[in-house]
Design a protein around this motif. Structure first.
Motif, PDB file in Angstrom:
ATOM      1  N   GLY A  26      41.622  21.284  70.670  1.00 23.77           N
ATOM      2  CA  GLY A  26      41.917  20.584  71.928  1.00 23.77           C
ATOM      3  C   GLY A  26      40.966  19.429  72.150  1.00 23.77           C
ATOM      4  N   LEU A  27      39.702  19.632  71.815  1.00 27.13           N
ATOM      5  CA  LEU A  27      38.706  18.570  71.951  1.00 27.13           C
ATOM      6  C   LEU A  27      39.022  17.413  71.006  1.00 27.13           C
ATOM      7  CD1 LEU A  27      36.075  17.787  73.392  1.00 27.13           C
ATOM      8  CD2 LEU A  27      34.817  18.865  71.508  1.00 27.13           C
ATOM      9  N   VAL A  28      39.439  17.731  69.774  1.00 26.87           N
ATOM     10  CA  VAL A  28      39.812  16.689  68.808  1.00 26.87           C
ATOM     11  C   VAL A  28      41.017  15.908  69.314  1.00 26.87           C
ATOM     12  CG1 VAL A  28      40.692  16.252  66.481  1.00 26.87           C
ATOM     13  CG2 VAL A  28      38.864  17.924  66.819  1.00 26.87           C
ATOM     14  N   ALA A  29      42.029  16.631  69.818  1.00 29.05           N
ATOM     15  CA  ALA A  29      43.229  15.963  70.340  1.00 29.05           C
ATOM     16  C   ALA A  29      42.884  15.066  71.526  1.00 29.05           C
ATOM     17  CB  ALA A  29      44.270  17.007  70.751  1.00 29.05           C
ATOM     18  N   SER A  30      42.029  15.543  72.416  1.00 27.93           N
ATOM     19  CA  SER A  30      41.615  14.745  73.573  1.00 27.93           C
ATOM     20  C   SER A  30      40.857  13.502  73.132  1.00 27.93           C
ATOM     21  CB  SER A  30      40.732  15.582  74.510  1.00 27.93           C
ATOM     22  OG  SER A  30      41.454  16.666  75.047  1.00 27.93           O
ATOM     23  N   ALA A  31      40.018  13.649  72.100  1.00 25.18           N
ATOM     24  CA  ALA A  31      39.243  12.515  71.598  1.00 25.18           C
ATOM     25  C   ALA A  31      40.144  11.445  70.981  1.00 25.18           C
ATOM     26  CB  ALA A  31      38.229  12.997  70.566  1.00 25.18           C
ATOM     27  N   VAL A  32      41.293  11.857  70.419  1.00 23.78           N
ATOM     28  CA  VAL A  32      42.241  10.897  69.840  1.00 23.78           C
ATOM     29  C   VAL A  32      43.052  10.209  70.936  1.00 23.78           C
ATOM     30  CG1 VAL A  32      44.284  10.653  68.372  1.00 23.78           C
ATOM     31  CG2 VAL A  32      42.402  12.142  67.652  1.00 23.78           C
ATOM     32  N   LYS A  34      43.669  25.905  58.447  1.00 23.63           N
ATOM     33  CA  LYS A  34      42.972  25.726  57.175  1.00 23.63           C
ATOM     34  C   LYS A  34      41.460  25.776  57.330  1.00 23.63           C
ATOM     35  CE  LYS A  34      46.775  22.724  55.717  1.00 23.63           C
ATOM     36  NZ  LYS A  34      47.181  21.339  55.368  1.00 23.63           N
ATOM     37  N   THR A  35      40.980  25.734  58.577  1.00 23.36           N
ATOM     38  CA  THR A  35      39.543  25.773  58.842  1.00 23.36           C
ATOM     39  C   THR A  35      39.274  26.836  59.896  1.00 23.36           C
ATOM     40  OG1 THR A  35      39.605  24.156  60.647  1.00 23.36           O
ATOM     41  CG2 THR A  35      39.453  23.274  58.407  1.00 23.36           C
ATOM     42  N   SER A  36      38.032  26.890  60.358  1.00 26.69           N
ATOM     43  CA  SER A  36      37.661  27.877  61.374  1.00 26.69           C
ATOM     44  C   SER A  36      37.789  27.311  62.787  1.00 26.69           C
ATOM     45  CB  SER A  36      36.219  28.344  61.138  1.00 26.69           C
ATOM     46  OG  SER A  36      35.325  27.250  61.191  1.00 26.69           O
ATOM     47  N   LEU A  37      38.393  26.117  62.937  1.00 24.94           N
ATOM     48  CA  LEU A  37      38.530  25.508  64.254  1.00 24.94           C
ATOM     49  C   LEU A  37      39.466  26.330  65.135  1.00 24.94           C
ATOM     50  CD1 LEU A  37      38.844  21.686  63.440  1.00 24.94           C
ATOM     51  CD2 LEU A  37      36.875  22.885  64.386  1.00 24.94           C
ATOM     52  N   LEU A  87      49.442  14.891  79.762  1.00 17.76           N
ATOM     53  CA  LEU A  87      50.151  16.156  79.957  1.00 17.76           C
ATOM     54  C   LEU A  87      51.160  16.452  78.855  1.00 17.76           C
ATOM     55  CD1 LEU A  87      50.830  16.038  83.811  1.00 17.76           C
ATOM     56  CD2 LEU A  87      48.980  17.191  82.595  1.00 17.76           C
ATOM     57  N   VAL A  88      51.678  15.401  78.205  1.00 22.98           N
ATOM     58  CA  VAL A  88      52.674  15.597  77.153  1.00 22.98           C
ATOM     59  C   VAL A  88      52.084  15.321  75.773  1.00 22.98           C
ATOM     60  CG1 VAL A  88      54.930  14.898  76.271  1.00 22.98           C
ATOM     61  CG2 VAL A  88      54.537  14.993  78.735  1.00 22.98           C
ATOM     62  N   GLY A  89      51.435  14.157  75.626  1.00 25.15           N
ATOM     63  CA  GLY A  89      50.939  13.760  74.311  1.00 25.15           C
ATOM     64  C   GLY A  89      49.836  14.649  73.777  1.00 25.15           C
ATOM     65  N   GLN A  90      48.835  14.970  74.636  1.00 26.63           N
ATOM     66  CA  GLN A  90      47.697  15.760  74.164  1.00 26.63           C
ATOM     67  C   GLN A  90      48.115  17.142  73.656  1.00 26.63           C
ATOM     68  OE1 GLN A  90      46.061  18.577  75.115  1.00 26.63           O
ATOM     69  NE2 GLN A  90      43.919  18.319  74.548  1.00 26.63           N
ATOM     70  N   PRO A  91      48.934  17.917  74.404  1.00 24.37           N
ATOM     71  CA  PRO A  91      49.327  19.232  73.891  1.00 24.37           C
ATOM     72  C   PRO A  91      50.106  19.162  72.579  1.00 24.37           C
ATOM     73  CG  PRO A  91      49.750  19.085  76.243  1.00 24.37           C
ATOM     74  CD  PRO A  91      49.414  17.704  75.770  1.00 24.37           C
ATOM     75  N   ARG A  92      50.961  18.137  72.445  1.00 24.03           N
ATOM     76  CA  ARG A  92      51.732  18.016  71.201  1.00 24.03           C
ATOM     77  C   ARG A  92      50.818  17.649  70.037  1.00 24.03           C
ATOM     78  NH1 ARG A  92      57.636  15.355  72.788  1.00 24.03           N
ATOM     79  NH2 ARG A  92      58.144  16.915  74.385  1.00 24.03           N
ATOM     80  N   LEU A  93      49.878  16.760  70.296  1.00 23.79           N
ATOM     81  CA  LEU A  93      48.927  16.390  69.244  1.00 23.79           C
ATOM     82  C   LEU A  93      48.036  17.580  68.900  1.00 23.79           C
ATOM     83  CD1 LEU A  93      47.734  14.219  67.422  1.00 23.79           C
ATOM     84  CD2 LEU A  93      46.244  13.524  69.311  1.00 23.79           C
ATOM     85  N   GLN A  94      47.615  18.337  69.914  1.00 26.87           N
ATOM     86  CA  GLN A  94      46.794  19.508  69.660  1.00 26.87           C
ATOM     87  C   GLN A  94      47.543  20.521  68.789  1.00 26.87           C
ATOM     88  OE1 GLN A  94      45.476  21.644  73.124  1.00 26.87           O
ATOM     89  NE2 GLN A  94      44.312  23.140  71.961  1.00 26.87           N
ATOM     90  N   ILE A 153      47.434  19.218  65.278  1.00 29.26           N
ATOM     91  CA  ILE A 153      46.093  19.373  64.700  1.00 29.26           C
ATOM     92  C   ILE A 153      45.814  20.838  64.400  1.00 29.26           C
ATOM     93  CG2 ILE A 153      43.619  19.160  65.209  1.00 29.26           C
ATOM     94  CD1 ILE A 153      44.297  16.627  66.787  1.00 29.26           C
ATOM     95  N   GLN A 154      46.290  21.747  65.267  1.00 25.10           N
ATOM     96  CA  GLN A 154      46.113  23.179  65.035  1.00 25.10           C
ATOM     97  C   GLN A 154      46.801  23.605  63.741  1.00 25.10           C
ATOM     98  OE1 GLN A 154      44.438  25.631  67.182  1.00 25.10           O
ATOM     99  NE2 GLN A 154      44.659  26.749  65.264  1.00 25.10           N
TER     100      GLN A 154
END
Length: 318
Positions: A221-227, A212-215, A195-202, A205-206
């Protein structure tokens, strides 16, 4: 700007419905969290059920540890024999739990977060408070959920909820609180990482990739969840295993305490090494990636909808 909307609900502060500087009221933020949780609950239930069976079938009929590969094959056999009922097993209590479990957890989480000025993006202090204070509300639902699947191999169908409650009532409902101790640790890891780490990491990453990309938001969010997910599963898998051991034995029989559950894991580890401790870890990582992504995407969608509503009606100005 804030809206001065009055509350007619007993024991609920007027401030609960006032739109804050983040663009949402506490009520809207809580509703968005609950909506994201309900969406995630329905979508990831088959994986949740399969993971429990993999961990539950760690012992044979004589109570001796079995090879993790054998346990995995037994879980697959259940799903092959009863694909629909196995996939839907426990989804009822889990959806009910979105209210009984998530309202206390998210209520404390967001209440503390708004109190600390963090809005709908809580920090680690709020996550810690939510994990400890919500455990007594969460545990009975998790116990019922696991009991529904506990005897699937023998009966071929989920155990009725009323039967579980009748058996618990015969012991003054104390069986519903089996596994509360490991749950607190599990809930803390879930709150701080999910609930805290994933949104901050996302968000990071954003900024680094999305601009810089088309993500888009879903991809980042998927990348952050995978990490985050492998870390989360390594921390919580042994705790989840303790919960399964304590919550899937017969309610009518003798309960298994936390110390005995740890001893059982130790015996499993002595025979099968780390594979014994981390049964279900692979499917757990997959589940965590999917669950986190579904939850946060559902939550973000509802928060955006609420914020657009507030702007349209003059409750908030960007």
């Amino acid at each position: 700007m804030a809206a001065s909307q009055k509350s007619s609900i007993p024991f609920v502060s007027d401030d609960f419905f006032v739109v804050k500087k983040s663009g949402l009221s506490q009520c809207q933020a809580l509703t968005a969290y609950l909506g994201g949780s309900a969406f995630q609950t329905v979508m990831d239930n088959p994986v949740t059920a399969y993971r429990q069976l993999v961990q539950q079938y760690a012992k044979d009929a004589a109570g001796k540890p079995v090879d993790p590969r054998v346990a995995s094959e037994e879980a697959k056999a259940v799903f092959r024999a009863h694909p629909v009922s196995a996939s839907l097993s426990g989804v009822g209590p889990r959806l009910i739990g979105v209210g009984f479990k998530r309202i206390p957890k998210f209520g404390v989480l967001l209440g503390m977060s708004f109190f600390l000025g963090e809005g709908e993006n809580p920090g680690f202090l709020a996550a810690t408070a939510a994990s400890i204070l919500s455990a007594p509300f969460i545990n009975p639902i998790r116990m019922i959920e696991k009991q529904q699947r506990a005897f699937f191999k023998q009966t071929g169908h989920p155990k009725p909820i009323m039967e579980i409650l009748r058996e618990s009532a015969a012991k003054n409902f104390t069986p519903l609180f089996r596994g509360t101790i490991p749950l607190m640790g599990h809930s803390l890891a879930s709150a701080t990482l999910g609930l805290v780490g994933q949104p901050r990491l996302q968000k990071y990453i954003q900024q680094e990739l999305g601009d810089k990309t088309s993500l888009g938001r879903a991809a980042t969010g998927l990348v952050a969840s995978a990490v985050v997910s492998p870390i989360y599963v390594v921390v919580t898998n042994p705790l989840s295993r303790l919960e399964v051991i304590m919550q899937t034995n017969s309610i009518a029989g003798k309960s298994i305490g936390a110390i005995e559950a740890v001893r059982e894991m130790a015996r499993d580890s002595a025979q099968f090494g780390l594979r014994g401790i981390f049964r279900g870890q692979g499917i757990g990582i997959f589940k965590a990636v999917i669950s986190l992504t579904l939850f946060h995407e559902g939550r973000h969608w509802m928060q955006d909808a609420f914020k657009a509503y507030n702007i349209k009606n003059g409750y908030f100005e960007e």
